[in-house]
Design a protein around this motif. Structure first.
Motif: not given
Length: 780
Positions: A673-701
């Protein structure tokens, strides 16, 4: 005379049998491509009729001569001749019958001759039409001419073309390419079935949770040690599976679920792929794949779906409907399965034998893939151009069609397996019977122990070391004398050993197997090696050729890797310790601390029977790669009057990221469901997997399609001097130093994995259920 009559009668029977064979062997109209053959058969039949008529005529003449001779002899004998005449009265009747048959055969011959004349005339018309076929110039079928040219040169290269009626004529090529394949338009002179409205589909059978695994054990079959191993595992966990199925059934509250027809083809167990696993089941070989397949079979069956299980290429071909030949033609009928679960070996076998049908039906395939396949390796063109091509990638599937043993990357679907759960009594018994100075080594093959003498000696100072290394007659020399080696143990005996031990220690291999989770579930602490540098295809032979560049785990912001990244990242201390084995002091300190640490048995929910059933149910119910619409292609030049639709995203209240706007419409069938979506901008040395994990979330392709718009950069206050669409698995992203923004041109390349110091990536994140990283909170 009797002899002549007998010969005549049997000759008649023989000729009638031959004639019947001629007519029954050929059936006019069986195929539009066999007219010449049928005419030849009919001409042969006409010849038989004529020969039969001639022989009957000759027989009649001979019998007539015999009759005249008999009459002459009887005239001289007077009354004495009456007995012979009476005796041959039946012969006269037989002659009359033969005469009648001869007349009938003559009439038949005339009629057949007329039929054949008409048939030959019609055949010439059709043959002329067949020879006069021209390749249509239809812009809707741009590949038609090229395919016909290919057929002219190669139609004999595979018997499957003849099976579908191709005979070398232009029209047979066009009929095949328009009716069997779909590269040419239908021929106007062919009998086209009138387009009738299709009847409404019958209601689907509803899936019902199963309460008995006996039928599944029959479906799996026999004949391989690997199959026996899987069946033993299913029997051993049967009660846990059944209890979990009942709990999930209550959780779903009678929700309607369509029953799916599912083919399970375990390709690595086929003889054609070598089946290297079955002979090693009893010799300590890797069992992780078979553990996972056994659990997949149990879950699919208990969820109430209709299953077919194959471990041979011949069975696969039969179930799919593969035509005879070398695999270049489509299937003989529509695919009878809603889903196909297989592995890379099975995927390759299907591609070799399904022809064009593979491309048509590949959206129904689910690939059980131990280590995962990242999008950069999956896209054939991109992998070739950028150097990501491997022996196992470039399938151009949706990345979430690959299903992994551990949640390595959100780009793939996490399938998993199960570990045995303990009840309260068992947990209490384990806690009271643990031997704090007992360690079990992870590794059943002697080669794993080679070169480990240094830290084995340190471990031996504090703990009694146990091993389960396979051997036949002599103790393996790689295993030190102070190690108590039990040999290869049955699963239940290995579980008992783990329930006594305090420590389960890994030597760096095998990677990401099920045993560490089983040890932790039985109250052990898992100690593993930290790899520095991380192991990958760049520096380690084992990963070379695998379709992933993953350097897995993350701890304290430093990018490191270990033998079991899932245990390190998702479980961690006190159950999992990751240390540098080359640092003797760190290694020894960890052992001392572990001996003093009290831990309870622990099993993540996602590795319980209920967790796996829940996950597979959601995948079957909601994942649909056949009807999901692709994201829009890059827009063409627009006039000033044309405007893009408003973005469905909005800035969060704290202005740190984007969320789904409350005013935007929601697709009720969208999953997740789209309600679960959050859009974050990564740091230059971080993948999206890591970016989401740092915020207690999971990357959803699957959410990348909502981010792949220029407006999103503006909403995030990112200045773009230019915006380009390109193929790159890191896009959408921004090169901030030059204010250049990039959007993704190829949807198959949307990827949570990967980073580059040049870019900050736009990352789609979502929440997840506690203990179930594969599903968002509202995904079930």
């Amino acid at each position: 005379r009797i002899f002549v009559l007998g010969i005549g009668f049997f000759t008649l029977c023989f000729l009638m049998t031959s004639l019947g064979g001629q007519f029954s062997a050929k059936r006019l109209g069986d195929s539009p491509f066999t007219i010449r053959t049928e005419v030849m058969g009919a001409l042969e039949s006409r010849g038989v009729l004529r020969r039969m008529s001639d022989m009957l005529e000759m027989l009649m003449k001979k019998m007539d001569i015999l009759a005249r001779l008999e009459n002459s002899t009887d005239f001289h004998k007077g009354d004495e001749a009456r007995f012979p005449l009476d005796r041959f009265q039946p012969a006269a009747g037989l002659m009359e019958r033969i005469q009648a048959i001869a007349q009938n055969v003559s009439d038949i011959a005339i009629k057949v001759d007329q039929i054949l004349r008409n048939s030959l005339l019609n055949g010439k018309v059709v043959e002329g039409r067949r020879d006069q076929c021209e390749v249509p110039r239809d812009p809707k079928y741009p590949d038609c001419a090229g395919k016909v040219e290919w057929m002219r040169a190669r139609w004999t290269s595979d018997p499957c073309y003849a099976f579908f009626g191709v005979d070398g004529t232009e029209c047979s090529f066009l009929i095949y390419l328009s009716e069997v394949e779909w590269f040419c338009p239908p021929l106007p002179w062919r009998n086209q079935t009138a387009a009738l409205p299709s009847p409404p589909p019958l209601p689907r059978v509803q899936a019902a949770f199963q309460s008995d695994l006996a039928h599944l054990l029959e479906l799996i079959g026999t004949g391989k040690e690997s199959l026996s191993f899987m069946k033993k595992r299913i029997r051993h966990l049967a009660q846990q599976w059944l209890r979990a199925a009942r709990r999930l059934e209550q959780k779903l509250k009678g929700r309607q679920r369509d029953q799916k027809h599912i083919l399970i083809h375990i390709g690595f167990l086929t003889e054609e792929s070598g089946d290297v696993f079955s002979p090693r089941v009893l010799k300590g070989g890797p069992l992780g794949e078979m553990v996972q397949w056994a659990d997949i079979l149990a879950a699919l069956f208990l969820l109430g779906h209709s299953l077919r299980v194959t471990v041979s290429l011949k069975e696969l071909q039969s179930h799919l409907g593969v035509p005879p030949g070398r695999g270049n033609c489509p299937l003989t009928s529509p695919l009878p399965f809603d889903l196909i679960y297989t592995d890379y070996h099975g995927l390759q076998q299907m591609k070799q034998h399904m022809g064009l049908s593979f491309k048509k039906y590949r959206c129904r395939v689910r690939v059980i893939d131990t280590f995962g396949t990242e999008p950069a390796y999956n896209h054939e063109e991109y992998a070739t151009l950028r150097g990501y091509r491997t022996n196992w990638g470039y399938w151009n599937l949706q990345p979430t069609q690959f299903m992994t043993m551990f949640p390595h990357t959100p780009d793939n679907s996490f399938m998993g397996f199960v570990s045995e759960e303990l009840n309260k009594t068992e947990r209490q018994f384990i806690k009271s019977n643990k031997v704090s100075s007992m360690a079990v080594v992870y590794g059943k093959e002697a080669s794993i122990w080679k070169g480990k003498e240094k830290f084995l000696a340190i471990l031996n100072k504090y703990m009694e070391i146990h091993g389960t290394v396979y051997y036949e007659t002599q103790r393996p020399p790689e295993v030190p004398a102070f190690v108590k080696n039990h040999g290869l143990l049955p699963q239940h005996e290995f579980q008992q050993l783990l329930r006594k031990a305090k420590l389960f220690i890994g030597f760096g291999f095998p990677y990401e197997g099920p045993a560490p989770l089983e040890a932790i579930a039985n109250g052990c602490v898992f100690l593993q090696a930290r790899f520095n540098p991380p192991h990958s295809s760049l520096n380690h032979e084992f990963f070379r050729g695998k379709p992933t560049s993953r350097e897995a785990s993350l701890a304290g912001g430093e990018r490191v890797s270990s033998q079991h990244p899932y245990a390190e990242d998702f479980i961690g201390k006190p159950h999992v310790w990751t240390v540098d084995y080359n640092n003797s002091e760190e290694f020894e300190a960890a052992i001392k601390t572990i001996m003093r640490t009290q831990v309870d048995p622990y099993l993540p929910y996602e590795y319980t029977c209920e967790g796996m059933l829940e996950r597979i149910h959601a995948y079957i119910q909601y994942q649909d790669f056949c009807t999901t619409s692709s994201p829009p292609l890059p827009p063409k030049a627009k006039s000033p009057a044309m405007q893009s639709p408003p973005s469905p995203l909005a800035l969060s209240p704290n202005a740190t990221h984007l969320v789904w706007s409350p005013r935007a419409s929601r697709d009720p069938h969208a999953w997740p469901p789209v309600d679960s979506l959050q859009v974050w901008v990564s740091e230059t040395r971080h993948s999206c997997t890591e970016t989401c994990r740092r915020r207690g979330l999971v990357c959803e392709p699957t959410f990348f399609r909502f981010l792949n718009k220029k407006e999103v950069f503006l909403q995030l206050s990112i200045a773009c001097d230019s915006t380009e669409y390109e193929m790159n698995h890191l896009y959408p992203a921004v090169a901030e130093n030059v204010h250049e923004c990039y959007l993704q041109k190829e949807p198959l390349l949307f990827s949570c994995a990967g980073y580059n110091t040049k870019y900050r990536r736009l990352c789609p994140c979502r929440d997840y259920r506690k203990g179930q990283v594969a599903l968002c909170r509202d995904c079930l």
